[in-house]
Every structure is written in structure tokens, then in C-alpha cells.
Scaffold this active site. Structure first.
Site, PDB file in Angstrom:
ATOM      1  CE  LYS A 159      -2.058  -1.062   3.890  1.00  0.00           C
ATOM      2  NZ  LYS A 159      -1.272  -2.278   4.215  1.00  0.00           N
TER       3      LYS A 159
ATOM      4  NE  ARG B 273      -4.587  -0.833   9.810  1.00  0.00           N
ATOM      5  CZ  ARG B 273      -3.488  -0.402   9.205  1.00  0.00           C
ATOM      6  NH1 ARG B 273      -3.478   0.748   8.576  1.00  0.00           N
ATOM      7  NH2 ARG B 273      -2.411  -1.135   9.243  1.00  0.00           N
TER       8      ARG B 273
ATOM      9  NE  ARG C 288       7.777  -2.275   6.272  1.00  0.00           N
ATOM     10  CZ  ARG C 288       6.455  -2.451   6.323  1.00  0.00           C
ATOM     11  NH1 ARG C 288       5.685  -1.931   5.402  1.00  0.00           N
ATOM     12  NH2 ARG C 288       5.929  -3.151   7.287  1.00  0.00           N
TER      13      ARG C 288
ATOM     14  NE  ARG D 189       6.309   0.099   9.808  1.00  0.00           N
ATOM     15  CZ  ARG D 189       5.178  -0.009   9.107  1.00  0.00           C
ATOM     16  NH1 ARG D 189       5.092   0.531   7.915  1.00  0.00           N
ATOM     17  NH2 ARG D 189       4.148  -0.665   9.593  1.00  0.00           N
TER      18      ARG D 189
ATOM     19  NE  ARG E  81       2.115  -4.339  11.239  1.00  0.00           N
ATOM     20  CZ  ARG E  81       3.212  -4.247  10.476  1.00  0.00           C
ATOM     21  NH1 ARG E  81       4.381  -4.652  10.939  1.00  0.00           N
ATOM     22  NH2 ARG E  81       3.120  -3.739   9.283  1.00  0.00           N
TER      23      ARG E  81
HETATM   24  P1  AP5 Z   1       4.870  -1.580   1.874  1.00  0.00           P
HETATM   25  O1  AP5 Z   1       4.525  -0.760   0.696  1.00  0.00           O
HETATM   26  O2  AP5 Z   1       5.607  -0.953   3.005  1.00  0.00           O
HETATM   27  O3  AP5 Z   1       3.563  -2.353   2.407  1.00  0.00           O
HETATM   28  P2  AP5 Z   1       2.296  -1.788   3.182  1.00  0.00           P
HETATM   29  O4  AP5 Z   1       1.100  -2.456   2.602  1.00  0.00           O
HETATM   30  O5  AP5 Z   1       2.309  -0.297   3.211  1.00  0.00           O
HETATM   31  O6  AP5 Z   1       2.595  -2.408   4.583  1.00  0.00           O
HETATM   32  P3  AP5 Z   1       2.531  -1.810   6.062  1.00  0.00           P
HETATM   33  O7  AP5 Z   1       3.213  -2.848   6.906  1.00  0.00           O
HETATM   34  O8  AP5 Z   1       3.049  -0.409   6.123  1.00  0.00           O
HETATM   35  O9  AP5 Z   1       1.036  -1.819   6.295  1.00  0.00           O
HETATM   36  P4  AP5 Z   1       0.357  -1.746   7.655  1.00  0.00           P
HETATM   37  O10 AP5 Z   1      -1.021  -1.536   7.192  1.00  0.00           O
HETATM   38  O11 AP5 Z   1       0.595  -2.880   8.563  1.00  0.00           O
HETATM   39  O12 AP5 Z   1       1.117  -0.526   8.381  1.00  0.00           O
HETATM   40  P5  AP5 Z   1       0.734   0.968   8.674  1.00  0.00           P
HETATM   41  O13 AP5 Z   1       1.950   1.778   8.662  1.00  0.00           O
HETATM   42  O14 AP5 Z   1      -0.440   1.396   7.875  1.00  0.00           O
HETATM   43  O15 AP5 Z   1       5.692  -2.851   1.316  1.00  0.00           O
HETATM   44  C1  AP5 Z   1       6.270  -3.770   2.211  1.00  0.00           C
HETATM   45  C2  AP5 Z   1       7.663  -4.173   1.709  1.00  0.00           C
HETATM   46  O16 AP5 Z   1       7.512  -4.930   0.500  1.00  0.00           O
HETATM   47  C3  AP5 Z   1       8.560  -2.959   1.355  1.00  0.00           C
HETATM   48  O17 AP5 Z   1       9.866  -3.278   1.728  1.00  0.00           O
HETATM   49  C4  AP5 Z   1       8.446  -2.848  -0.181  1.00  0.00           C
HETATM   50  O18 AP5 Z   1       9.641  -2.357  -0.756  1.00  0.00           O
HETATM   51  C5  AP5 Z   1       8.205  -4.296  -0.592  1.00  0.00           C
HETATM   52  N1  AP5 Z   1       7.304  -4.425  -1.738  1.00  0.00           N
HETATM   53  C6  AP5 Z   1       6.139  -3.737  -1.951  1.00  0.00           C
HETATM   54  N2  AP5 Z   1       5.556  -4.160  -3.087  1.00  0.00           N
HETATM   55  C7  AP5 Z   1       6.372  -5.146  -3.599  1.00  0.00           C
HETATM   56  C8  AP5 Z   1       6.298  -5.985  -4.766  1.00  0.00           C
HETATM   57  N3  AP5 Z   1       5.276  -5.884  -5.636  1.00  0.00           N
HETATM   58  N4  AP5 Z   1       7.284  -6.906  -4.951  1.00  0.00           N
HETATM   59  C9  AP5 Z   1       8.300  -7.016  -4.057  1.00  0.00           C
HETATM   60  N5  AP5 Z   1       8.429  -6.240  -2.945  1.00  0.00           N
HETATM   61  C10 AP5 Z   1       7.476  -5.319  -2.725  1.00  0.00           C
HETATM   62  O19 AP5 Z   1       0.185   0.854  10.186  1.00  0.00           O
HETATM   63  C11 AP5 Z   1       1.070   0.547  11.248  1.00  0.00           C
HETATM   64  C12 AP5 Z   1       0.274   0.552  12.552  1.00  0.00           C
HETATM   65  O20 AP5 Z   1      -0.314   1.853  12.778  1.00  0.00           O
HETATM   66  C13 AP5 Z   1      -0.915  -0.415  12.598  1.00  0.00           C
HETATM   67  O21 AP5 Z   1      -0.515  -1.711  12.982  1.00  0.00           O
HETATM   68  C14 AP5 Z   1      -1.800   0.270  13.669  1.00  0.00           C
HETATM   69  O22 AP5 Z   1      -1.318   0.030  14.965  1.00  0.00           O
HETATM   70  C15 AP5 Z   1      -1.615   1.748  13.356  1.00  0.00           C
HETATM   71  N6  AP5 Z   1      -2.600   2.256  12.396  1.00  0.00           N
HETATM   72  C16 AP5 Z   1      -2.346   2.758  11.155  1.00  0.00           C
HETATM   73  N7  AP5 Z   1      -3.485   3.112  10.556  1.00  0.00           N
HETATM   74  C17 AP5 Z   1      -4.480   2.842  11.415  1.00  0.00           C
HETATM   75  C18 AP5 Z   1      -5.900   2.964  11.342  1.00  0.00           C
HETATM   76  N8  AP5 Z   1      -6.512   3.441  10.255  1.00  0.00           N
HETATM   77  N9  AP5 Z   1      -6.630   2.550  12.420  1.00  0.00           N
HETATM   78  C19 AP5 Z   1      -6.035   2.088  13.522  1.00  0.00           C
HETATM   79  N10 AP5 Z   1      -4.707   1.928  13.651  1.00  0.00           N
HETATM   80  C20 AP5 Z   1      -3.927   2.297  12.602  1.00  0.00           C
END
Ligand code: AP5
Length: 221
Positions: free
Chosen positions: A21, A96, A135, A167, A178
Site C-alpha cells: 500500500k 481500517r 523492508r 520499523r 498485525r
Molecule cells: P509496503 O509498501 O511498506 O507495504 P504496506 O502495505 O504499506 O505495509 P505496512 O506494513 O506499512 O502496512 P500496515 O497496514 O501494517 O502498516 P501501517 O503503517 O499502515 O511494502 C512492504 C515491503 O515490500 C517494502 O519493503 C516494499 O519495498 C516491498 N514491496 C512492496 N511491493 C512489492 C512488490 N510488488 N514486490 C516485491 N516487494 C514489494 O500501520 C502501522 C500501525 O499503525 C498499525 O498496525 C496500527 O497500529 C496503526 N494504524 C495505522 N493506521 C491505522 C488505522 N486506520 N486505524 C487504527 N490503527 C492504525
């Protein structure tokens, strides 16, 4: 349903942790001139700044749990209010939960807007775990991967020269939590948006370029 010219569109990226994402959302935002709004990035910035909200949120993030809906909705509302009205937005990691989705509808309708497209990026869990383990993130939001998308210089952002971050919530036990929260709490959002005819499924398992092409087509199609 998709954007004709991208003006004023509101796109939501849904999908499991590690599915891409952030990677795709940053690129889509730059490509189309839209704001990329990642609630994860906003929370990590609040923690970095040492705000009370950031400290409170870190307790949930470190455990792999969701931050309470009211905290997140306030954060997004403030962020949108500071943005130029009518600008296209790609949301990453928000909403979410179904209550967050309903709150987003209320916030947008106050500005005469609505969600135009929801793209669900899909990949198997073994792919997600491998991606997360490699990552590395730049403070400017650019995401790298030591296996699939390494920076030119080890540990350093190509764009800003800043050190890359591993991270805190990418530890294996937190990643398991998660993924399970995503299945149970965020899963129902798929049905919520499908019932409204807004959902497009995008194969997230190809390489970064292939996924981007499919995503862009789903957004603009
Ligand atoms: P990346 O693009 O970083 O993946 P992502 O889907 O963004 O993964 P996240 O782990 O950031 O999602 P998340 O939803 O758990 O975390 P968030 O920060 O939102 O890609 C991952 C890796 O793969 C990278 O190294 C990339 O280079 C590689 N990659 C990508 N595409 C690829 C491909 N096609 N081929 C090969 N490699 C590839 O949330 C973190 C925390 O914040 C949550 O756990 C929660 O506690 C809180 N939080 C955030 N938003 C909310 C909300 N709305 N409500 C409540 N709590 C929230």
C-alpha cells in the site's frame, strides 16, 4: 466509476500489512498529483515529534493492535482540513474498520465529496512475511526492500541521503499480530465497499512495476 481526469478523486488502498500500500500509494500520489495520506506515517511522525498522541499510539502499534477509531478519525479530519479543498487523495491504511469508513463518509460529505474507488491489493501471507522482513523505510515515506527494491547505497535513502529505518513493529511476533488483526477487523471492510460497488481487486504479487500498472488501471479505468 474510476476517475476521468483524476481531479478530486478519493481512492482508498486496502490490503494486508506488507502488501505494498505504501509503495504504490506514494507513487500513485506523485504520478497523479494527489495527496498520499498514510495513517501509519502520520502516527509515526507524531511519535517522532514526541506528541502525546504519538506516545499513546505507539503502545498499540508496538503490540500490532489498531489505534482507537476516534483518535484516527480526528487525525485524518485535521489532516484533510489543512489540505487544499478538492485535491485528489489516496488513502493508505485508512479506513481500517467499518466505523472508520462510516466516519470518513461523514467527513467527506461535509465537503460535498465521497470515496470514488477502493482498491484491494492481494497477496499470500508467505509473500507478505518475506516482504516485511526486508523492508527499510526512509523518513520521507519512500519504502525500500533489501530483497526486492534495495537502495543504491546500503542503508541510505536514494532521495534524501538519510539513514533508512527498520520499523519497530516489523518484529516477527508483532507482524503475526498485525496480520491477524487485519484478517479479523479489516476483513469486513471488503464486504462493506463491495456492497457499494466501489471495490476493485488488484493482484499484489507481481513485481512493483506490474502491480503499479494494474493499480493505476483500476483507479483510472
Ligand atoms: P509496503 O509498501 O511498506 O507495504 P504496506 O502495505 O504499506 O505495509 P505496512 O506494513 O506499512 O502496512 P500496515 O497496514 O501494517 O502498516 P501501517 O503503517 O499502515 O511494502 C512492504 C515491503 O515490500 C517494502 O519493503 C516494499 O519495498 C516491498 N514491496 C512492496 N511491493 C512489492 C512488490 N510488488 N514486490 C516485491 N516487494 C514489494 O500501520 C502501522 C500501525 O499503525 C498499525 O498496525 C496500527 O497500529 C496503526 N494504524 C495505522 N493506521 C491505522 C488505522 N486506520 N486505524 C487504527 N490503527 C492504525
Amino acid at each position: 466509476m474510476g476517475a476521468a481526469n483524476g481531479a478530486g478523486e478519493i481512492v482508498v488502498l486496502l490490503g494486508s500489512p506488507g502488501v505494498g500500500k505504501g509503495t504504490q500509494g506514494v507513487r500513485l500520489g506523485r504520478d497523479l498529483g494527489w495527496a498520499h495520506v498514510s495513517t501509519g506515517d502520520l502516527l509515526r511522525a507524531a511519535l517522532e515529534e514526541g506528541t502525546a498522541l504519538g506516545t499513546e499510539a505507539a503502545r498499540y502499534m508496538d503490540a500490532g493492535e489498531l489505534v482507537p477509531d476516534d483518535v484516527i478519525v480526528d487525525l485524518v479530519r485535521e489532516h484533510l482540513a489543512a489540505m487544499s479543498p478538492g485535491r485528489g487523495v489516496v488513502f493508505d491504511g485508512f479506513p481500517r474498520t467499518v466505523p472508520q469508513a462510516r466516519a470518513l463518509d461523514r467527513v467527506l460529505s461535509g465537503a460535498g465529496r465521497s470515496v470514488s474507488r477502493v482498491c484491494l491489493l492481494e497477496a499470500r501471507e508467505e509473500v507478505l512475511v518475506k516482504r516485511i522482513s526486508g523492508r527499510r523505510s526512509s523518513p520521507n515515506g519512500r519504502v525500500y526492500n533489501v530483497h526486492f527494491d534495495p537502495p543504491m547505497r546500503d542503508g541510505v535513502c536514494d532521495e534524501t541521503g538519510e539513514p533508512l529505518i527498520h520499523r519497530a513493529d516489523d518484529r516477527p511476533d508483532t507482524v503475526r499480530a498485525r496480520l491477524s488483526v487485519h484478517r479479523e477487523v479489516t476483513g469486513p471492510l471488503v464486504g462493506f465497499y463491495e456492497a457499494r460497488g466501489l471495490l476493485a481487486r488488484v493482484d499484489g504479487e507481481g513485481d512493483i512495476e506490474a502491480v503499479y500498472r494494474a493499480l493505476r488501471a483500476a483507479v483510472l479505468g
